[in-house]
Design a protein around this motif. Structure first.
Motif, PDB file in Angstrom:
ATOM      1  N   PHE A  20      29.567  68.394  29.728  1.00 23.80           N
ATOM      2  CA  PHE A  20      29.736  67.639  28.152  1.00 23.80           C
ATOM      3  C   PHE A  20      29.515  68.762  27.074  1.00 23.80           C
ATOM      4  N   ALA A  21      28.677  69.918  27.541  1.00 18.46           N
ATOM      5  CA  ALA A  21      28.667  70.969  26.502  1.00 18.46           C
ATOM      6  C   ALA A  21      29.839  71.847  26.654  1.00 18.46           C
ATOM      7  N   THR A  22      30.808  72.063  27.930  1.00 18.55           N
ATOM      8  CA  THR A  22      31.788  72.935  28.032  1.00 18.55           C
ATOM      9  C   THR A  22      32.842  72.028  27.295  1.00 18.55           C
ATOM     10  N   LEU A  23      33.051  70.888  27.378  1.00 16.38           N
ATOM     11  CA  LEU A  23      34.063  70.039  26.632  1.00 16.38           C
ATOM     12  C   LEU A  23      33.927  70.249  25.145  1.00 16.38           C
ATOM     13  N   GLY A  24      32.737  70.143  24.702  1.00 21.40           N
ATOM     14  CA  GLY A  24      32.257  70.416  23.404  1.00 21.40           C
ATOM     15  C   GLY A  24      32.749  71.727  22.852  1.00 21.40           C
ATOM     16  N   TYR A  49      38.434  79.008  34.421  1.00 24.08           N
ATOM     17  CA  TYR A  49      38.843  78.457  33.165  1.00 24.08           C
ATOM     18  C   TYR A  49      38.332  79.051  31.900  1.00 24.08           C
ATOM     19  N   LEU A  50      36.849  78.833  32.145  1.00 31.07           N
ATOM     20  CA  LEU A  50      36.079  79.202  30.954  1.00 31.07           C
ATOM     21  C   LEU A  50      36.058  80.561  30.749  1.00 31.07           C
ATOM     22  N   LYS A  80      46.624  77.828  28.330  1.00 36.33           N
ATOM     23  CA  LYS A  80      46.591  77.081  29.380  1.00 36.33           C
ATOM     24  C   LYS A  80      45.364  76.845  29.915  1.00 36.33           C
ATOM     25  N   CYS A  81      44.183  77.898  29.879  1.00 36.10           N
ATOM     26  CA  CYS A  81      43.035  77.775  30.306  1.00 36.10           C
ATOM     27  C   CYS A  81      42.302  76.559  29.509  1.00 36.10           C
TER      28      CYS A  81
END
Length: 496
Positions: A450-454, A412-413, A427-428
């Motif tokens: 957390f960093a990816t969600l940020g 996804y990233l 969508k990703c």
């Protein structure tokens, strides 16, 4: 179409076939308006599939086939079959004589240009020169602008049709060609049809990028108005009206077209698509099977059949708490059969690859799913939004079938990192955000989550939520320069 220095041209054509004169001949060949000078690259298209499409159009579309034979000659050349290319140019000449007996020279310019190029590649230089002369002599007799720049609307249009057939990469150029043709003949039905198709195709990809624009509807309606017997354009108009939530009006176009050409596969395939999207999958299947009886190798039809069986599968799972396994298996197998038929014939059909891979996964055929996903990603003509779609589907495969959340997040990233807005990228982002939030709720999170969600919040413009996530990431990993830099940039962007 420009020819310069005709006196020099005459000298060059009588100077034999030395290396210099061959190079000079090439100089004049490059000034011809024909398929060899329109930058139609064979790596951008499946030549076998294009050849079959042209043959089908010659057989089923009731119109002059000059353009089809000219394009077919070029395709044959790209497949190293120059003798067959010449035979198709002879057929183009016959079509010109039958359809335009009073305009043979004018209507033959593209055909003669193709002849010159093919003879040049066959090292039959005198014959190449003969056809260059024919073009030259015809150009002298035509109304022209400075420097013998010939502007013929039918040549703009023929280039436009060829560009459309070479695929998505060429649609913008095709649109420009038809605009040039319409500037000269603003009420020509064929030019309007080409312009409307180019607009429709371009818009199809714009919608994937979430652009709420629909400029093709008026050109489509105008094309139908100018030629009410073109049921192919009628079907595209119906699909566009369906996009605009005007389903009833769209269905009127489909029903009217069905009365005019009930057996034309080029109309039927889009009529079936209309009914599948409307939710009437059984009617779509009935229409597709009728069309398939006429053109049994059509990749488009097989792909649509696969989508119909997939729709029936989703419908069964949605409406039945415990769907009978034999029905589920039957629908999966039918969808797989048709999707596989497509990719066996059309090796660069990206969405058919991902559709097949997803269906293998549904059938728990994971090795075949993995292999098909990898084939999809190795297609050499992928656009950025294709890659984003790939990462979304492959991420779902890893998450739901392989039970690997880390691989899902990674994919996804990768889709998010391609910084071009598209439906696939959105969508990703949504899938990534949902998965990370679920991990955090389950207490499985780490600093990276957390960093990816940020990052996801930041991309959505949710800066305060992003700051909160990076703060939590830093609390877990206080030495990370990457997290500290991201946090500082976010704080500065809010304060500035």
């Amino acid at each position: 179409m420009a020819f310069h220095s005709f006196g020099l041209f005459e000298v060059l054509l009588t100077s034999g076939t030395s290396t210099n004169s061959k190079n000079s001949l090439k100089t004049f060949l490059l000034q011809l308006e024909c398929h060899f000078t329109w930058t139609l690259l064979k790596q951008d298209v499946d030549l076998d599939e294009l050849e079959e499409t042209i043959y089908d159009q010659i057989e089923f579309l009731i119109k002059s086939n000059i353009q089809n034979y000219n394009l077919l000659s070029y395709v044959c050349h790209l497949k190293n079959s120059n003798e067959e290319a010449l035979r198709n140019l002879q057929k183009a000449e016959e079509e010109i004589k039958n359809n335009y007996p009073d305009e043979i020279a004018r209507r033959s310019l593209v055909t003669w240009g193709n002849y010159a190029w093919i003879y040049y590649h066959m090292e039959r230089y005198e014959e190449a020169e003969t056809y260059i002369r024919k073009v030259q002599n015809s150009c002298k007799k035509l109304p022209s602008t400075a420097e013998w720049k010939i502007q013929l609307p039918e040549i703009y249009a023929e280039q436009g049709w060829a560009l459309i057939k070479f695929g998505r990469k060429y649609y913008e150029r095709a649109k420009s060609c038809f605009e040039s043709a319409l500037n000269i003949e603003p009420n020509n039905p064929d030019f309007h049809a080409g312009y409307a198709i180019a607009m429709y195709r371009l818009e199809d990809f714009s919608q994937r990028q979430c652009e709420d624009v629909n400029p093709s509807i008026e050109p489509l309606k105008r094309a139908v108005e100018l030629n009410p017997n073109d049921t192919f354009i009628m079907a595209l108009t119906a699909l566009k009206l369906q996009d605009l939530k005007q389903v009833n009006e769209g269905e009127k176009y489909i029903e009217a077209a069905m009365q005019k050409t009930p057996d034309l596969p080029y109309f039927l395939r889009y009529a079936a698509k209309f009914y599948r999207r409307k939710g009437d999958v059984d009617k779509a299947l009935e229409i597709l099977k009728k069309a398939l009886a006429v053109t049994p190798r059509s990749c488009f039809l097989h792909h649509q059949l696969g989508l119909c069986y997939r729709s029936k599968l989703w419908q069964l799972k949605r409406t039945t708490r415990y769907p009978p396994q034999e029905q589920v298996e039957a629908l999966i197998q039918r969808a797989i059969f048709h999707f596989k038929t497509v990719i066996d014939q059309k090796t660069k059909f990206f969405s058919a690859h991902t559709d097949l891979a997803n269906m293998y996964a549904e059938g728990k055929r994971y090795e075949e799913a993995e292999e098909t996903f990898q084939k999809a990603f190795q297609i050499n003509i992928l656009f950025y939004d294709d890659k984003q779609e790939f990462y979304y589907h492959y991420g779902n495969f890893q998450r739901f079938h392989m039970k690997s959340e880390s691989e899902a997040i990674r994919n996804y990233l990768e889709g998010v990192k391609i910084e071009e807005d598209s439906y696939g990228r959105n969508k990703c982002i949504k899938a990534l955000k949902k998965l990370l939030e679920q991990r955090i709720q389950r207490g499985l999170e780490d600093a990276t989550d957390f960093a990816t969600l940020g990052l996801v919040h930041s991309l959505n413009g949710e800066k305060h939520e992003a700051i909160e996530c990076y703060e939590k990431a830093i609390a877990l990993c206080p030495d990370s320069e990457e997290y500290l830099t991201a946090l500082c940039e976010l704080r500065l962007s809010i304060s500035s």
